[in-house]
Design a protein around this motif. Structure first.
Motif, PDB file in Angstrom:
ATOM      1  N   PRO A  10       0.829  -1.228  -0.088  1.00  0.00           N
ATOM      2  CA  PRO A  10      -0.058  -0.171  -0.193  1.00  0.00           C
ATOM      3  C   PRO A  10       0.667   1.263  -0.038  1.00  0.00           C
ATOM      4  O   PRO A  10       1.797   1.520   0.931  1.00  0.00           O
ATOM      5  N   SER A  11       0.427   2.121  -0.894  1.00  0.00           N
ATOM      6  CA  SER A  11       1.493   3.300  -1.152  1.00  0.00           C
ATOM      7  C   SER A  11       1.047   4.393   0.170  1.00  0.00           C
ATOM      8  O   SER A  11       2.144   5.079   0.609  1.00  0.00           O
ATOM      9  N   SER A  12       0.014   4.049   0.717  1.00  0.00           N
ATOM     10  CA  SER A  12      -0.144   4.909   2.132  1.00  0.00           C
ATOM     11  C   SER A  12       0.711   4.484   3.142  1.00  0.00           C
ATOM     12  O   SER A  12       0.816   5.366   4.267  1.00  0.00           O
ATOM     13  N   LEU A  13       1.290   3.169   3.261  1.00  0.00           N
ATOM     14  CA  LEU A  13       2.304   2.908   4.055  1.00  0.00           C
ATOM     15  C   LEU A  13       3.581   3.172   3.983  1.00  0.00           C
ATOM     16  O   LEU A  13       4.128   3.580   4.696  1.00  0.00           O
ATOM     17  N   GLN A  14       3.801   3.074   2.497  1.00  0.00           N
ATOM     18  CA  GLN A  14       5.434   3.150   2.186  1.00  0.00           C
ATOM     19  C   GLN A  14       5.868   4.805   2.091  1.00  0.00           C
ATOM     20  O   GLN A  14       6.729   5.055   2.497  1.00  0.00           O
ATOM     21  N   LYS A  15       4.840   5.577   1.887  1.00  0.00           N
ATOM     22  CA  LYS A  15       5.285   7.118   1.780  1.00  0.00           C
ATOM     23  C   LYS A  15       5.682   7.661   3.087  1.00  0.00           C
ATOM     24  O   LYS A  15       6.471   8.483   2.938  1.00  0.00           O
ATOM     25  N   ASP A  16       5.226   7.164   4.074  1.00  0.00           N
ATOM     26  CA  ASP A  16       5.491   7.927   5.498  1.00  0.00           C
ATOM     27  C   ASP A  16       6.243   6.664   6.418  1.00  0.00           C
ATOM     28  O   ASP A  16       6.486   6.858   7.551  1.00  0.00           O
ATOM     29  N   MET A  17       7.172   5.646   5.485  1.00  0.00           N
ATOM     30  CA  MET A  17       7.713   4.915   6.477  1.00  0.00           C
ATOM     31  C   MET A  17       8.895   5.358   7.295  1.00  0.00           C
ATOM     32  O   MET A  17       9.027   4.745   8.338  1.00  0.00           O
ATOM     33  N   VAL A  18       9.551   6.304   6.932  1.00  0.00           N
ATOM     34  CA  VAL A  18      10.502   6.836   7.636  1.00  0.00           C
ATOM     35  C   VAL A  18      10.030   7.592   8.692  1.00  0.00           C
ATOM     36  O   VAL A  18      10.714   7.543   9.935  1.00  0.00           O
TER      37      VAL A  18
END
Length: 260
Positions: A122-130
């Motif tokens: 999911p992009s919503s998970l990956q974009k704020d992973m940092v």
């Protein structure tokens, strides 16, 4: 006499908080019961859509569950039985792509799925992973600080039984407040972070088939440690200096009363 029971219960709750925190911290570091049952979060992969996650690589075989600890993680079969754990290697970040790649069970499939780029999540998970992993680091560091502070506070408690000085009281109160503050930051940060990650994964469950559950035992241990640190901090606040052991202390009202 009044300080004795207070210091005793303070030592008891601080020791309990220390043990609870150490056990929580040791979760999922090895495949031994009950350590292998303690984890911050559990990834449920029993219904994962391998075709979508691994870019149409239907041959990929994964474990049923991944149990994420603070230092390492364990993998379990579809029945939930832990089969192996990774070696502790510092702060365990929540890197879902790497965890999925590391736990691919079919060696032939790893030739097809050979890079993080080939794993779709999911992009919503990956974009704020940092951002999420910075919160995980905060959780880890503050928990270590809390463990150190509550241990030192226990040592100061023992010293206070022998040496009756106002300075030792203040040191005990300071360490107790540091321990409680660190515990509450760690517990709050970890709870909030993984609750939100759970929300994101569950929101995309129909597309990817991945769920996340919070580790009930871990959070029970951690929040119990928070409660113990709070009680310990309160008890230190009511410990008083025994005036007859404190040099230079002004005379009490009884001592000032003239003899009749």
């Amino acid at each position: 006499m009044f300080n004795g029971p207070i210091l005793f219960f303070s030592a008891l709750v601080s020791f309990s908080a220390l043990i609870l925190a150490i056990v929580a911290c040791a979760g999922s570091t090895s495949n031994y019961n009950p350590i292998n049952k303690i984890f911050v979060a559990q990834l449920d992969l029993t219904s994962i859509d391998a075709d979508k996650v691994f870019s149409n690589s239907s041959s990929v075989s994964l474990p049923g569950y991944i149990n994420v600890g603070l230092w390492s993680y364990c993998v379990a079969n579809d029945k939930g039985s832990v089969t192996s754990c990774t070696s502790p290697n510092g702060i365990q970040q929540f890197n879902l792509k790497n965890m999925l790649l590391d736990t691919v069970e079919d060696n032939e499939a790893t030739k097809v799925v050979d890079s993080v780029a080939s794993v779709a999540l999911p992009s919503s998970l990956q974009k704020d992973m940092v951002y999420y992993n910075n919160l995980v680091k905060c959780m880890f560091i503050t928990l270590i600080i809390a463990i150190c502070a509550i241990f030192l506070d226990l040592v100061v408690n023992i010293v206070r039984w022998v040496i009756h000085m106002r300075f030792i009281n203040w040191v005990g109160r300071f360490l107790a407040s540091i321990a409680f503050t660190s515990f509450i930051i760690s517990a709050g940060t970890s709870t909030g972070t993984y609750v939100y990650i759970r929300h994101l994964l569950n929101q995309n469950y129909d597309d990817y088939g991945i769920k996340l559950k919070l580790g009930r035992i871990f959070f029970a241990l951690l929040w119990a440690a928070v409660a113990g640190a709070l009680i310990n901090s309160f008890l230190w606040g009511i410990v008083r200096v025994n005036r007859k052991h404190y040099p230079g202390a002004p005379p009490t009202a009884l001592e000032e009363k003239p003899l009749m």
